[in-house]
Design a protein around this motif. Structure first.
Motif, PDB file in Angstrom:
ATOM      1  N   GLY A  51       0.787  -1.232   0.000  1.00 19.40           N
ATOM      2  CA  GLY A  51       0.000   0.000   0.000  1.00 19.40           C
ATOM      3  C   GLY A  51       0.821   1.284   0.000  1.00 19.40           C
ATOM      4  O   GLY A  51       0.499   2.218  -0.741  1.00 19.40           O
ATOM      5  N   THR A  52       1.886   1.342   0.802  1.00 18.26           N
ATOM      6  CA  THR A  52       2.651   2.592   0.821  1.00 18.26           C
ATOM      7  C   THR A  52       3.443   2.763  -0.471  1.00 18.26           C
ATOM      8  O   THR A  52       3.678   3.884  -0.903  1.00 18.26           O
ATOM      9  CB  THR A  52       3.620   2.679   2.026  1.00 18.26           C
ATOM     10  OG1 THR A  52       4.233   1.408   2.186  1.00 18.26           O
ATOM     11  CG2 THR A  52       2.906   3.060   3.286  1.00 18.26           C
ATOM     12  N   GLY A 100       1.176   4.483  -2.562  1.00 17.26           N
ATOM     13  CA  GLY A 100       0.371   5.353  -1.701  1.00 17.26           C
ATOM     14  C   GLY A 100       0.156   6.772  -2.191  1.00 17.26           C
ATOM     15  O   GLY A 100      -0.592   7.531  -1.585  1.00 17.26           O
ATOM     16  N   SER A 101       0.817   7.189  -3.271  1.00 13.90           N
ATOM     17  CA  SER A 101       0.637   8.548  -3.790  1.00 13.90           C
ATOM     18  C   SER A 101       0.973   8.532  -5.278  1.00 13.90           C
ATOM     19  O   SER A 101       1.595   7.586  -5.760  1.00 13.90           O
ATOM     20  CB  SER A 101       1.602   9.505  -3.073  1.00 13.90           C
ATOM     21  OG  SER A 101       2.933   9.212  -3.469  1.00 13.90           O
ATOM     22  N   PRO A 102       0.579   9.574  -6.005  1.00 11.20           N
ATOM     23  CA  PRO A 102       0.912   9.606  -7.438  1.00 11.20           C
ATOM     24  C   PRO A 102       2.416   9.463  -7.695  1.00 11.20           C
ATOM     25  O   PRO A 102       2.809   8.721  -8.595  1.00 11.20           O
ATOM     26  CB  PRO A 102       0.405  10.974  -7.885  1.00 11.20           C
ATOM     27  CG  PRO A 102      -0.697  11.289  -6.935  1.00 11.20           C
ATOM     28  CD  PRO A 102      -0.304  10.684  -5.620  1.00 11.20           C
ATOM     29  N   GLU A 103       3.232  10.126  -6.887  1.00 12.70           N
ATOM     30  CA  GLU A 103       4.693  10.008  -7.106  1.00 12.70           C
ATOM     31  C   GLU A 103       5.142   8.564  -6.919  1.00 12.70           C
ATOM     32  O   GLU A 103       5.943   8.042  -7.692  1.00 12.70           O
ATOM     33  CB  GLU A 103       5.504  10.860  -6.108  1.00 12.70           C
ATOM     34  CG  GLU A 103       5.235  12.346  -6.120  1.00 12.70           C
ATOM     35  CD  GLU A 103       3.993  12.681  -5.313  1.00 12.70           C
ATOM     36  OE1 GLU A 103       4.008  12.503  -4.088  1.00 12.70           O
ATOM     37  OE2 GLU A 103       2.971  13.098  -5.917  1.00 12.70           O
ATOM     38  N   ARG A 104       4.646   7.947  -5.843  1.00 12.64           N
ATOM     39  CA  ARG A 104       5.058   6.575  -5.565  1.00 12.64           C
ATOM     40  C   ARG A 104       4.589   5.641  -6.691  1.00 12.64           C
ATOM     41  O   ARG A 104       5.280   4.715  -7.068  1.00 12.64           O
ATOM     42  CB  ARG A 104       4.519   6.092  -4.208  1.00 12.64           C
ATOM     43  CG  ARG A 104       4.937   6.930  -2.994  1.00 12.64           C
ATOM     44  CD  ARG A 104       6.426   6.897  -2.712  1.00 12.64           C
ATOM     45  NE  ARG A 104       6.957   5.567  -2.518  1.00 12.64           N
ATOM     46  CZ  ARG A 104       7.036   4.930  -1.367  1.00 12.64           C
ATOM     47  NH1 ARG A 104       6.616   5.504  -0.269  1.00 12.64           N
ATOM     48  NH2 ARG A 104       7.558   3.728  -1.297  1.00 12.64           N
ATOM     49  N   MET A 105       3.409   5.900  -7.223  1.00 10.11           N
ATOM     50  CA  MET A 105       2.910   5.059  -8.324  1.00 10.11           C
ATOM     51  C   MET A 105       3.798   5.202  -9.552  1.00 10.11           C
ATOM     52  O   MET A 105       4.105   4.216 -10.222  1.00 10.11           O
ATOM     53  CB  MET A 105       1.483   5.460  -8.697  1.00 10.11           C
ATOM     54  CG  MET A 105       0.457   4.926  -7.741  1.00 10.11           C
ATOM     55  SD  MET A 105      -1.143   5.039  -8.551  1.00 10.11           S
ATOM     56  CE  MET A 105      -2.165   4.552  -7.212  1.00 10.11           C
TER      57      MET A 105
END
Ligand code: ASP
Ligand code: MG
Length: 436
Positions: A8-9, A12-17
């Motif tokens: 999940g983390t 967890g955010s657009p940058e991480r994706m």
């Protein structure tokens, strides 16, 4: 082919994706398993709780908050109007479904469908992003191939046949994306593999695809040799035997659930724990190869209760242990550690919900004493008995710390000691100093 799972983390955010997208497009034709974005499954649980309680305004507010969050992700993740529109449509469909539950009493099947939406959203967002980037990614809906038997166990045969067929139908695909955690049950209803189940999905898929490797990507450099919350300077363990990993996970290292590892272990597929924040770090490799002659890691399990049954009559008697164990079985309480002597036996439990009744029953067989607030410290590594000095080193490290129980020889991989909660941190530090 490899199976790569991102928690999940990690998404967890657009940058991480975007970062995950970069990592998964380095090799071709791998299967990527995604969790829900961090926090989403908890929010979905909350929504279901509001609905069970008939608190529709509570559910509405929570759904609206989550919707706003996902619309922001769509906006920030994607660039082109078409990609944004496609992603927004997928997200809007999910929220229309969630809102459809406002008008009827929630059932268990409804709850399961609600809980499935997190993985459905994270994967469709990732798919939209990859398409926008020109990657030939194919989304494989887990609900079309992941199935459990009436025992709750994965239907490996079914999963294998379906998944392989779906993959073979896409010879041009550069990679495959699918949802962790979600599945169908033996009635065909939407279900899940329990909280944290995405690791289990990855292990099952690795097994049925006979993958070269299963990679579990999280936020830490693999499994550490001690608990970094209490001990400074812990280091990732480079390789672990499956049995060592299972002992560690069971006794407190919160990386992989032992049951999740089983399909990979049985099919002999290595699992590599890797860090999205430091992709070049070697991480931890878990496999079936014989352990190197080393002590590898320490973990602690809290909230343990020790129970001692002392019986004058145990001397030369048989059947005493049977009666003791049967008592625990009758109260559906499992035992973790055991130590015996000629006049008594000590056991530990982590579930003390039936303790009073158990103690009451045990009093038929002898004098019972209970010690609460204990901690099991488990040391794993090569503890084959012919190899000298490993167990003595462990006990030496604990010099000056009162030890209530010791368990050694149950497997080749573990020695466990029981200490007071107040001595836990001291024991963990002393072991790290002496052993690593
Ligand atoms: N999203 C699910 C959970 O939070 C499954 C997982 O992340 O492994 O429990
Ligand atoms: Mg997880």
């Amino acid at each position: 082919m490899k199976v790569l799972k991102f928690g999940g983390t990690s998404v967890g955010s657009p940058e991480r994706m975007r970062h995950v997208a970069e990592l998964i497009t380095k090799e071709r034709r791998n299967v990527i398993v995604l969790s829900a974005m961090s926090g989403t499954t908890n929010t979905l649980v909350e929504i279901a709780e509001y609905l069970y309680k008939g608190n529709i305004p509570g559910a509405q507010e929570t759904v609206n908050g989550l919707y706003a969050k996902y619309m922001t992700v769509v906006e920030q993740l994607l660039t082109t109007m078409q990609a944004k529109a496609r992603a927004a449509a997928a997200i809007t469909r999910v929220f229309a479904l969630l809102r459809s539950y406002f008008s009827e009493p929630l059932t268990e099947a409804g709850e399961k469908e609600i809980l499935a939406q997190g993985e459905l959203m994270s994967t469709s967002l990732m798919q939209c992003y990859l398409e926008e980037q020109g990657v030939k990614s194919v989304l494989l809906p887990a609900l079309d191939f992941m199935r459990t038997l009436d025992s709750g166990e994965p239907d490996m045969q079914h999963i294998q046949v379906r998944l392989r067929r779906m993959i073979d139908l896409e010879p041009d695909a550069e990679l495959f994306i699918t949802q962790g955690y979600i599945c169908r049950n033996d009635h065909g209803g939407i279900d899940n593999l329990k909280r944290g189940g995405s690791d289990y999905t990855a292990s099952i898929l690795g097994a049925v695809l006979d993958a070269d490797e299963i990679q579990i990507w999280t936020d830490i450099d693999g499994m550490h040799n001690n608990d970094p919350r209490y001990v400074e300077g812990t280091k990732p363990v480079s390789t672990l035997h499956f049995e060592e990993a299972a002992e560690l996970a069971y006794f407190g290292a919160k990386i992989l659930h032992p049951a999740c590892v089983l399909p990979a272990k049985l099919h002999n597929i290595p699992i590599r724990l890797l860090n999205t924040l430091d992709p070049e770090a070697p991480g931890t490799l878990i496999c079936n190869s014989t352990p190197d002659r080393k002590l590898k890691a320490v973990a602690a399990k809290d909230n343990i209760t020790a129970i001692k049954i002392k019986s004058g009559r145990m001397l030369l008697a048989y059947g005493f242990l049977h009666k003791v164990f049967e008592t625990f079985e009758n109260h559906r309480t499992s035992i973790d550690m055991i130590a015996t002597s000629e006049v008594g036996v000590s056991v530990t439990v982590d579930d003390d919900s039936h303790l009073a009744a158990i103690v009451d029953d045990l009093k038929h067989f002898g004098t019972v004493t209970v010690d609460r607030d204990m901690v099991i410290i488990c040391v794993v590594g090569d503890l084959e008995w012919e190899h000298c000095n490993f167990e003595s080193k462990v006990l030496e490290a604990l010099e000056g710390i009162p030890v209530r129980m010791i368990s050694y020889g149950g497997s080749n991989y573990n020695i466990s000691v029981l200490v007071r909660r107040d001595d836990k941190v001291r024991a963990l530090k002393a072991l790290s100093e002496k052993l690593f």
